[in-house]
Motif scaffolding. Sequence first.
Motif, mmCIF file in Angstrom:
data_model
loop_
_atom_site.group_PDB
_atom_site.id
_atom_site.type_symbol
_atom_site.label_atom_id
_atom_site.label_comp_id
_atom_site.label_asym_id
_atom_site.label_seq_id
_atom_site.Cartn_x
_atom_site.Cartn_y
_atom_site.Cartn_z
ATOM 1 N N ALA A 171 0.838 -1.196 0.000
ATOM 2 C CA ALA A 171 0.000 0.000 0.000
ATOM 3 C C ALA A 171 0.876 1.250 0.000
ATOM 4 C CB ALA A 171 -0.929 0.003 1.209
ATOM 5 N N ASP A 172 0.262 2.370 -0.332
ATOM 6 C CA ASP A 172 0.962 3.650 -0.304
ATOM 7 C C ASP A 172 0.719 4.408 0.995
ATOM 8 O OD1 ASP A 172 1.978 3.734 -3.174
ATOM 9 O OD2 ASP A 172 -0.163 3.431 -3.503
ATOM 10 N N VAL A 173 -0.481 4.252 1.536
ATOM 11 C CA VAL A 173 -0.872 4.962 2.754
ATOM 12 C C VAL A 173 -1.544 3.985 3.705
ATOM 13 C CG1 VAL A 173 -2.251 6.837 3.734
ATOM 14 C CG2 VAL A 173 -1.234 7.105 1.453
ATOM 15 N N ALA A 174 -1.218 4.071 4.993
ATOM 16 C CA ALA A 174 -1.921 3.330 6.035
ATOM 17 C C ALA A 174 -2.614 4.339 6.945
ATOM 18 C CB ALA A 174 -0.962 2.464 6.846
ATOM 19 N N VAL A 175 -3.923 4.196 7.089
ATOM 20 C CA VAL A 175 -4.719 5.084 7.936
ATOM 21 C C VAL A 175 -5.034 4.333 9.229
ATOM 22 C CG1 VAL A 175 -6.820 6.466 8.119
ATOM 23 C CG2 VAL A 175 -5.713 6.176 5.888
ATOM 24 N N VAL A 176 -4.362 4.699 10.301
ATOM 25 C CA VAL A 176 -4.563 4.038 11.585
ATOM 26 C C VAL A 176 -5.677 4.745 12.349
ATOM 27 C CG1 VAL A 176 -3.488 3.398 13.780
ATOM 28 C CG2 VAL A 176 -2.162 3.282 11.648
ATOM 29 N N VAL A 177 -6.600 3.956 12.906
ATOM 30 C CA VAL A 177 -7.770 4.512 13.596
ATOM 31 C C VAL A 177 -7.849 3.915 15.003
ATOM 32 C CG1 VAL A 177 -10.251 4.924 13.486
ATOM 33 C CG2 VAL A 177 -8.955 4.593 11.355
ATOM 34 N N ASP A 178 -7.706 4.768 16.007
ATOM 35 C CA ASP A 178 -7.808 4.349 17.412
ATOM 36 C C ASP A 178 -8.594 5.440 18.138
ATOM 37 O OD1 ASP A 178 -7.528 3.402 19.954
ATOM 38 O OD2 ASP A 178 -5.339 3.375 19.980
ATOM 39 N N VAL A 179 -9.919 5.369 18.002
ATOM 40 C CA VAL A 179 -10.799 6.440 18.460
ATOM 41 C C VAL A 179 -10.716 6.650 19.966
ATOM 42 C CG1 VAL A 179 -13.250 7.088 18.670
ATOM 43 C CG2 VAL A 179 -12.348 6.260 16.478
ATOM 44 N N LEU A 180 -10.594 5.561 20.730
ATOM 45 C CA LEU A 180 -10.509 5.659 22.192
ATOM 46 C C LEU A 180 -9.221 5.012 22.699
ATOM 47 C CD1 LEU A 180 -14.237 4.816 23.113
ATOM 48 C CD2 LEU A 180 -13.142 7.058 23.118
ATOM 49 N N SER A 181 -7.992 5.675 22.517
ATOM 50 C CA SER A 181 -8.036 7.110 22.302
ATOM 51 C C SER A 181 -6.836 7.657 21.511
ATOM 52 C CB SER A 181 -8.042 7.850 23.648
ATOM 53 O OG SER A 181 -9.145 7.539 24.429
ATOM 54 N N VAL A 195 -0.934 7.719 8.527
ATOM 55 C CA VAL A 195 -1.801 8.844 8.867
ATOM 56 C C VAL A 195 -2.663 8.432 10.058
ATOM 57 C CG1 VAL A 195 -3.744 10.249 8.055
ATOM 58 C CG2 VAL A 195 -1.856 9.725 6.514
ATOM 59 N N GLY A 196 -2.918 9.364 10.971
ATOM 60 C CA GLY A 196 -3.783 9.097 12.108
ATOM 61 C C GLY A 196 -5.163 9.675 11.877
ATOM 62 N N ALA A 197 -6.199 8.847 11.958
ATOM 63 C CA ALA A 197 -7.568 9.300 11.720
ATOM 64 C C ALA A 197 -8.449 9.005 12.922
ATOM 65 C CB ALA A 197 -8.149 8.629 10.477
ATOM 66 N N SER A 198 -9.413 9.871 13.140
ATOM 67 C CA SER A 198 -10.404 9.688 14.199
ATOM 68 C C SER A 198 -11.715 10.281 13.701
ATOM 69 C CB SER A 198 -9.951 10.399 15.478
ATOM 70 O OG SER A 198 -9.967 11.811 15.299
ATOM 71 N N LEU A 199 -12.729 10.226 14.524
ATOM 72 C CA LEU A 199 -13.989 10.873 14.160
ATOM 73 C C LEU A 199 -13.827 12.387 14.102
ATOM 74 C CD1 LEU A 199 -16.216 8.656 16.440
ATOM 75 C CD2 LEU A 199 -16.350 8.722 13.934
ATOM 76 N N ARG A 200 -12.968 12.931 14.937
ATOM 77 C CA ARG A 200 -12.797 14.384 15.010
ATOM 78 C C ARG A 200 -12.180 14.973 13.744
ATOM 79 N NH1 ARG A 200 -12.881 16.900 20.236
ATOM 80 N NH2 ARG A 200 -11.581 18.530 19.313
ATOM 81 N N VAL A 230 -4.702 2.418 -0.414
ATOM 82 C CA VAL A 230 -4.853 2.864 0.971
ATOM 83 C C VAL A 230 -5.327 1.717 1.846
ATOM 84 C CG1 VAL A 230 -6.026 4.471 2.529
ATOM 85 C CG2 VAL A 230 -5.350 5.227 0.233
ATOM 86 N N ALA A 231 -4.639 1.503 2.948
ATOM 87 C CA ALA A 231 -4.988 0.462 3.913
ATOM 88 C C ALA A 231 -5.485 1.118 5.193
ATOM 89 C CB ALA A 231 -3.772 -0.409 4.215
ATOM 90 N N PHE A 232 -6.700 0.794 5.600
ATOM 91 C CA PHE A 232 -7.242 1.270 6.870
ATOM 92 C C PHE A 232 -6.943 0.227 7.950
ATOM 93 C CE2 PHE A 232 -9.367 3.981 3.952
ATOM 94 C CZ PHE A 232 -9.731 5.114 4.653
ATOM 95 N N VAL A 233 -6.497 0.717 9.106
ATOM 96 C CA VAL A 233 -6.127 -0.181 10.200
ATOM 97 C C VAL A 233 -6.851 0.241 11.476
ATOM 98 C CG1 VAL A 233 -4.244 -1.274 11.466
ATOM 99 C CG2 VAL A 233 -3.829 -0.383 9.147
ATOM 100 N N PRO A 234 -8.067 -0.263 11.711
ATOM 101 C CA PRO A 234 -8.686 -0.037 13.013
ATOM 102 C C PRO A 234 -7.885 -0.773 14.084
ATOM 103 C CG PRO A 234 -10.011 -1.559 11.681
ATOM 104 C CD PRO A 234 -8.897 -1.072 10.808
#
Length: 260
Positions: free
Chosen positions: A32-42, A129-134, A153-157
């Motif tokens: 992948a070119d981009v990994a979007v890491v998602v850790d909403v809490l927190s 990249v770091g992603a959240s709901l905000r 793009v790879a999303f990583v919850p």
Amino acid sequence: MSTGIEAAHGQAAYDVRLDWGPSGGAAVARGADVAVVVDVLSFTTSLGIAVARGTRVHPFRWKDDRAAAFAAERDAVLAVGRFEAAGLDDPPPSLSPAHLLASEPVERLVLPSPNGSTICAALDGVTVVGASLRNRGAVAAWLAPRLADGAVVAFVPAGERWPDGSLRPGLEDLWGAGAVLRALDLSARRMSPEAQHAATSYDVVAGHLPAALAECASGRELAAVGYGADVEAAAAVDADGAAGAGGVVPVLTDDGFVAG
């Protein structure tokens, strides 16, 4: 593991992928070119708040004895855990989003966490990249031209951990990934079923997201130990910038996360 199995679990046939935690993230980030890491809490919620306030954030593995030395080498403040911060009269920054919103920003912050930060620190060979709901709208706006140019793009919850250390998928991270996906036009890209599921899951709660986040297991867990304010802060969709509104996107460099 055979090449065919690696390709299947890495979702190599798709432009937009999704899988959970450190192992799943490593699998879908391969190629992948981009990994979007998602850790909403927190972690990624706190990360977005800190970067939006001008702090350079260094991810680090959780409970690694080298964290203090790592921070000292970078002239950075080492964040403390929520419970540790609660016991101090003048606590340094912590993993708590509500605490970061109320405290004075620092120039550099080492922010360990057992899930999101550990995953970010381990990913290699891909833009993280770091992603959240905000900041979901800002992240989507940052991703859109890259996807249009053909980026994978790879999303990583990140998920959470059971007491035995095993992965516990968390709905909040599925919703966070889905929120970004729903803010994108992906009609011309190949989405894996896993990514499609995240987007559909977000649709179910989009109209009552704060209540849903408070009612999910991770939200109830934080509220039960006195951190309901962190759940409220994490539920503020686009509080750190909607698409086209100049929101900050934390992008990992060789010298920590900075505004992309």
